[in-house]
Design a protein around this motif. Structure first.
Motif, short mmCIF file in Angstrom:
data_model
loop_
_atom_site.label_atom_id
_atom_site.label_comp_id
_atom_site.label_asym_id
_atom_site.label_seq_id
_atom_site.Cartn_x
_atom_site.Cartn_y
_atom_site.Cartn_z
N LEU A 36 -43.77 54.65 -9.53
CA LEU A 36 -44.23 55.46 -9.74
C LEU A 36 -44.90 54.90 -11.60
N GLU A 39 -48.41 53.40 -13.67
CA GLU A 39 -49.20 53.28 -15.66
C GLU A 39 -48.82 52.83 -16.08
N SER A 91 -37.00 56.09 -11.88
CA SER A 91 -37.25 54.35 -12.63
C SER A 91 -38.75 54.34 -12.88
N LEU A 93 -40.86 56.54 -13.48
CA LEU A 93 -41.22 57.49 -14.65
C LEU A 93 -40.53 56.41 -15.48
N ALA A 94 -39.76 56.28 -16.01
CA ALA A 94 -38.85 55.41 -17.54
C ALA A 94 -39.39 54.26 -17.65
N MET A 95 -40.80 53.59 -16.34
CA MET A 95 -41.35 52.20 -16.52
C MET A 95 -42.58 52.90 -17.03
N LEU A 97 -43.16 55.90 -19.21
CA LEU A 97 -42.85 55.50 -19.92
C LEU A 97 -43.00 54.88 -21.37
N PHE A 98 -42.09 53.66 -20.99
CA PHE A 98 -41.68 52.89 -21.78
C PHE A 98 -42.56 51.84 -22.04
#
Lengths: 309, 510, 371
Positions: A36, A39, A91, A93-95, A97-98
């Motif tokens: 996920l 993006e 994980s 989602l964190a990717m 955002l980061f």
């Protein structure tokens, strides 16, 4: 050039990044890991390409850098989800955002600066005389050709090689694959990394062929659309080709209609790809309600070998 | 006398506080069918899993063909020629039978149609030789359980195994299919393979093996030649005391009809017909057993009765009034309790403590909550009382139930299901995975329910359990009840035939 | 990749003797240890700060100076602290909504869109009913804002329950739809005629604005947030509904066997989740910006995901983490004065989430000496 040819060209141009990202997603998910972070990875690919291209003027170097950086991020995802067995959704989602934060941060200095060049096109003299195709193929750039080649290669890889058999086994039933001597964790690492690199390449293609300069958040949800496309394509590279171009066409259709002087405000036309994504997924869900969906069976569940020794 | 092809000496394996294998010695010869006999939980599968590299032994040594072997993974075992057919098959459902068989093969990167055709022929020839027929080019999920087992066996043969371990191979087969399997084992034996089979069924052992090793509670008890022993001796060795194989005598308590099912038709998950014109009746104070090979509609039957699945046509009457729609809550409220097949998957919430798990079905009642608020203190003392009464061993009330032993989990589940005085209990494989003592406890609870006037529908694949407990045994096949026999005249052989879909001794197939 | 799971143990001493015994040290995975120690969130914040320090240093800045600037900006002055609290309000409301959904593993990432439509609906009240009394306009704005957010949540829930569509994709797609709809109204029909052609609705009147505390910018939305947290705590802890959510969260199959309608609960939970984000949107336009405009949310809906996760869905934790992240956003703004982009806070957020999910798992591994 008539409207259809133009639309076709636009569809391919807008569809190529989607195609690359979808192929990356297919590789990752075939190995049983949800991706996920598409993006964020696309944004990182895009910004890396821009920075390296502007600084060095070397296109190949820029592409390699984009692939390398996103591959490293892919390994981080693999480390978290395969080795640590962390929540794959979180994980990803964190990717995202980061990736969006970091890309905006490092891209601030080059925001709005046009790139020194674009992708070289492949001139196919033999195709020139053919009516629609000649015009079409003459305009395709290297990455588009690469993505087309990749569709074929991945199709053959998945269905006609030993690697593909191992990949399918790992995605469907890692315990069995393990007993058969297949190195589940290693394979997962490889495909998650390769998948992330492809998604990074999709980001590179976005800036090189589609948007002329770097802008914060320039992918505008295309990474997420690719996540949806992986499901439409039912984890199959050949179907991914059609799905990606269909969405590319939708994406550019809004723009074309606007050029034709439509009365519908452009905001609504821009909504089309997002709304269609939801509607198509709903349709597929309805149609396949009584069928196995083709989802890799272990998708989302970390593999833990029976550790009673 | 020839050298043993497999020799295990002083094998020790502990899981936490449990010693699953305690100084076990075992040996088997090439060209023999060796049965490893023992009850559920005796440690047979553990010992064999160490031979096949799934577990690592804590101590002891393994010799293969007289040479010390270090087996640390299934791969090591495969290299030494050890192959195991597991009870739950290790097959990838979406791949074809042939793809599953060649899965471990690393050679030939490119697999074009010619390669595939060659492999198909090779595999078919191998299957033919050992009497194992199955469609090689169909995905596993389209094959029957029996066919899947054949794929598993061919897989081990294909990988060159000469020591073949089968873990409870007949538990998923009809008696007919089991016969066929024994013929295959004979062919393997003739081909000089070492065949090891774990089982808890004495009849099969007597009929098919050459030598028998008996395990009990993690210890190897005896190793005997099949010709020199009999069932009674084996039973004594297995259980550790004299056992009477006859059934318990009992008083007839059956009363009014409680559950009446007429011509029920139910669809399974993918639209296939799972139950087809099924009819049955359960009376008050009666245990009705449902026998059958897995996948003949047992799961769907239990789901329909407990409100989890809707039915297409047919009629269900419970306790005198017709059931109109499938509703779990309706079923609970009308007094149907459910002991589901897999307790940790669908019966208990492993992360939660005993109180939350006991409240599952009753938290809506006025006794446990009011105006939407739970009566916390009351529920706690109520749970404490249940835990005490059913003798559930748990460190604290709030200890996550996943940390309890299987037997205690099952006791907790029964405590919940019995606590609201059910009129009917639908119990599916209630003793699966329990040791002898815990299983006996469960049987006792079921008998208590019976004598208190409740009806029990006991769905099980364990024919012995059914014969021991049931007042009547129904046989389910292809989604219908195709036969019935009562407690007095129950006959293993006839039930076995019906389980294979053959209605009577004359052998007319359904 | 340094720590390998147990099965791929690193053998330190090779086989000792022929007996088949060997000694080695390996990492063992223990899935029963589901509760991670209390300090993992703190440690993950520290590690994220360290990681981002590398990027800041690579940009030629001193990380210490930047972090000090951020901290001062967010908590150092009373103005900064008020701003932090103002930012914490939408984070708390959205984070609460997300926490409710995540309890039963409904991965709503659409709080951003739900907040946006909530703000739009509240603005609609000011545009179509401009002359209501203070009480009625605030009440109506609250009702419409909540309803719009809930509706947006419903549009995520129904595809999941009735068509089996992953809510992650739906809720995210709806974020883009909501933002485009916002663009449409602020550039089009709702544009302030006296606004010098700037995209944005007309300014709200005093009657349409939420009361503030004293002369600060801190508005009554804080009370909405705190009340919502209290209700959440009571509901989860003491009610049948809370028990049902606990059951679904722990084992959905078992919950179904206990007669709980999971689909119904998904819909309820998404209505609540969207509704809370809608309240956040209403409070934002009515309490802070006093008009509808582009970028009313600097990604509150996404930040709230981390707020909820960092708090481990715990009500009290939510209050702490939303203030912390409010500070992070304000700190991000304050470093703009020394020429750094505010996206630094987004980067930090992502990094915190990475370390947090890693930390949740890493304590499940234990070093074992095996014989």
């Amino acid at each position: 050039m008539d409207f259809t040819t133009q639309l076709l060209i636009a569809a391919i141009s807008a569809g190529t990044p989607l195609l690359l990202a979808t192929l990356g997603g297919i590789l990752t998910e075939r190995a049983g890991i949800i991706q996920l972070g598409a993006e964020g990875l696309m944004l990182m690919g895009a910004v890396t390409t821009c920075i390296v291209y502007i600084r060095s003027g070397n296109l190949i170097l820029a592409l390699l850098a984009a692939v390398a950086i996103t591959a490293v991020l892919g390994m981080v995802h693999a480390f978290l989800t395969v080795t640590l067995r962390a929540n794959q959704t979180m994980s990803g989602l964190a990717m995202t955002l980061f990736g969006s934060g970091l890309s905006a941060y490092v891209g601030k200095s080059i925001s709005g600066i046009p790139l020194p060049g674009s992708l070289p096109k492949l001139d196919l003299e033999i195709l020139k005389p053919v009516p629609v195709l000649g015009e079409l193929f003459g305009r395709l750039d290297m990455l588009t050709w690469f993505s087309l080649l990749l569709v074929l290669v991945l199709h053959l890889l998945i269905h006609h090689t030993s690697w593909g058999l191992h990949l399918r086994a790992v995605g469907d039933n890692p315990a069995t694959a393990d007993v058969m001597g297949i190195r589940v964790q290693l394979i997962r690492y490889c495909y998650v990394t390769a998948g992330a690199a492809l998604i990074g390449l999709a980001g590179a293609d976005m800036v090189l062929a589609y948007a002329p300069t770097w802008n914060e958040g320039l992918t505008a949800g295309r990474g997420w659309i690719a996540v949806g496309l992986v499901i439409f394509a039912r984890w199959n590279p050949l179907r991914a080709l059609f799905c990606a171009y269909f969405f590319g066409a939708l994406d550019s259709l809004g723009f074309r209609i606007q050029l034709l002087g439509s009365a519908v405000p452009s905001y609504f036309l821009k909504m089309i790809p997002y709304v269609v994504t939801i509607l198509v997924l709903m349709y597929l869900g309805y149609r396949n309600r009584n069928k196995p969906s083709g989802t890799p069976e272990s998708l989302g569940t970390p593999y833990i070998r029976e550790q009673r020794f | 006398m020839q050298d043993p092809s497999v020799e295990m000496r002083g094998i020790v394996k502990t899981f936490g506080a449990v010693t699953a294998s305690d100084q076990v010695d075992f040996s088997a010869n090439a060209g023999e069918i060796h049965a490893l006999l023992g009850e559920n939980g005796a440690g047979k599968s553990t010992v064999m899993s160490m031979l096949s590299g799934v577990y690592r032994a804590d101590a002891g040594e393994i010799l293969i063909h007289g040479k010390p072997a270090r087996i640390r993974s299934p791969k090591d075992a495969a290299l030494l020629g050890v192959g195991m057919v597991f009870q739950n098959f290790r097959l990838v459902q979406s791949l074809t039978a042939a793809e599953n068989i060649v899965l471990g093969e690393k050679s030939s990167f490119w697999r074009g149609s010619r390669w595939i055709k060659r492999k198909h022929e090779e595999i078919e020839a191998l299957g033919e030789r050992f009497g194992l027929k199955f469609p090689v080019d169909r995905p596993i999920w389209q094959l029957s359980v029996g066919e899947q087992q054949r794929v598993e066996i061919v897989k081990t043969l294909y990988r060159g195994a000469d020591i073949i371990i089968l873990d409870e191979p007949t538990s998923v087969l009809t008696p007919g299919e089991a016969e066929q399997l024994f013929e295959t084992l004979q062919v393997m034996k003739q081909a000089g393979k070492t065949v090891i089979m774990t089982t808890h069924k004495m009849k099969e052992v007597m009929a098919s093996s050459d030598r028998i090793s008996v395990m009990r509670k993690g210890k190897m008890i005896a190793s005997l030649m099949t010709g020199e022993t009999d069932e009674l001796e084996l039973a004594r060795l297995m259980v550790g005391r004299e056992v009477t194989i006859s059934r318990q005598e009992r008083a007839a308590t059956a009363g009014e009809p409680l559950l009446i099912v007429r011509d029920l038709e139910v669809a399974a998950d993918h639209g296939r017909k799972a139950l087809d014109a099924l009819s049955l009746t359960v009376h008050e104070g009666e245990i009705v057993g449902v026998a059958g090979v897995a996948g003949n509609g047992q799961k769907e039957l239990a789901e329909v009765l407990t409100g989890l699945r809707a039915w297409r046509t047919g009629e269900i009457r419970f306790d005198g009034s017709p059931v109109k729609t499938a509703s779990v809550r309706g079923a609970i409220d009308s007094g149907i309790s459910h002991v589901p097949e897999n307790r940790m998957k669908s019966g208990l919430a492993g992360r939660l403590g005993s109180v939350d798990n006991l409240l599952f079905k009753s938290y809506r009642s006025g006794e446990h909550s009011r105006f939407g608020f739970l009566k916390a203190a009351r529920n706690r003392s109520w749970s404490q009382e249940l835990v005490r009464r059913f003798n559930v061993k748990t460190p604290e009330l709030d200890t996550p139930v996943q940390q309890l032993s299987g037997g205690n989990q099952q006791k907790l589940l029964f405590a919940r299901e019995v606590s609201h005085r059910p009129k009917l209990m639908v119990a599916v494989h209630p003793t699966q995975g329990l040791d002898v003592g815990a299983a006996a406890g469960v049987h006792e609870l079921l008998m208590e329910l019976r004598s208190s006037g409740s009806g029990v529908l006991l769905i099980s694949e364990d024919l012995d359990e059914l014969l021991q407990l049931s007042d009547r045994i129904l046989v389910i096949y292809g989604g219908s009840i195709i036969g019935e026999s009562d407690h007095e005249q129950a006959d293993r052989e006839q039930i076995g035939l019906m389980m294979a879909g053959i209605r009577s001794r004359e052998g007319s197939a359904v | 990749m340094s720590p390998k799971p147990g099965n791929e143990s690193a053998t330190l001493t090779p086989m000792a003797g022929r007996s088949g015994r060997w000694y080695s040290i390996r990492l063992e995975y223990d899935s029963s240890r589901t509760r991670s120690p209390w300090w993992t969130p703190i440690l993950s914040v520290v590690l994220a700060l360290l990681l981002c320090a590398v990027f800041i240093a690579a940009n030629g800045m001193s990380p210490l100076v930047v972090y000090e600037k951020m901290f001062r900006g967010a908590f150092g002055t009373s103005y900064g602290f008020t701003e932090t609290m103002v930012k914490a309000i939408p984070l708390l409301l959205c984070g609460l909504g997300i926490a409710v959904a995540y309890r039963i593993s409904v991965w709503n990432i659409g709080a951003e869109g739900q907040l946006t439509v909530g703000a739009m609906a509240a603005t609609a009240v000011t545009i179509y009913f401009p002359d209501l009394s203070s009480f009625w306009s605030i009440t109506l704005m609250l009702v419409f804002g909540t309803a719009a957010g809930a509706l947006w949540g419903l549009m995520t829930a129904v595809p999941r329950t009735h068509f089996g569509v992953n809510e992650l994709i739906t809720s995210l797609m709806l974020n883009y739809v909501a933002l485009l709809a916002l663009d449409y109204v602020v550039f089009g029909p709702w544009k302030d005629p006296k606004g010098f052609n700037f995209p944005g609705s007309p300014m709200f009147t005093a009657a349409q604005s939420l009361p503030v505390l004293g002369s600060t910018r801190l508005h009554i939305g804080l009370v909405f947030g705190l009340v919502a947290v209290l209700i959440y705590y009571l509901m989860i802890r003491f009610t049948r509904w809370g028990y049902e959510l606990r059951l679904i969260g722990a084992n959905p199959t078992a919950a179904r066997y206990a007669g709980i309608h999971i689909k119904k609960h998904i819909i309820i939970v998404m209505l609540i989740s969207g509704g809370l984000a809608g309240i956040a949107g209403m409070a934002e336009v009515s309490g802070v910006t006093h008009k509808l405009m582009q970028g009313i949310s600097p990604g509150y809906g996404y930040t709230a995901i981390i707020v909820a996760w960092l708090a481990k869905l715990n009500p009290l934790g939510l209050i702490v983490t939303s203030i912390l992240f409010g500070g992070l956003i304000v700190g991000g703004y304050s470093v703009q004065t020394i020429g750094l982009p505010s996206s630094i806070s987004e980067m930090l957020q992502g990094a915190i989430l990475f370390f947090l999910i890693a930390g949740d798992m890493i304590h499940r591994f234990r070093i074992r000496r095996s014989a």
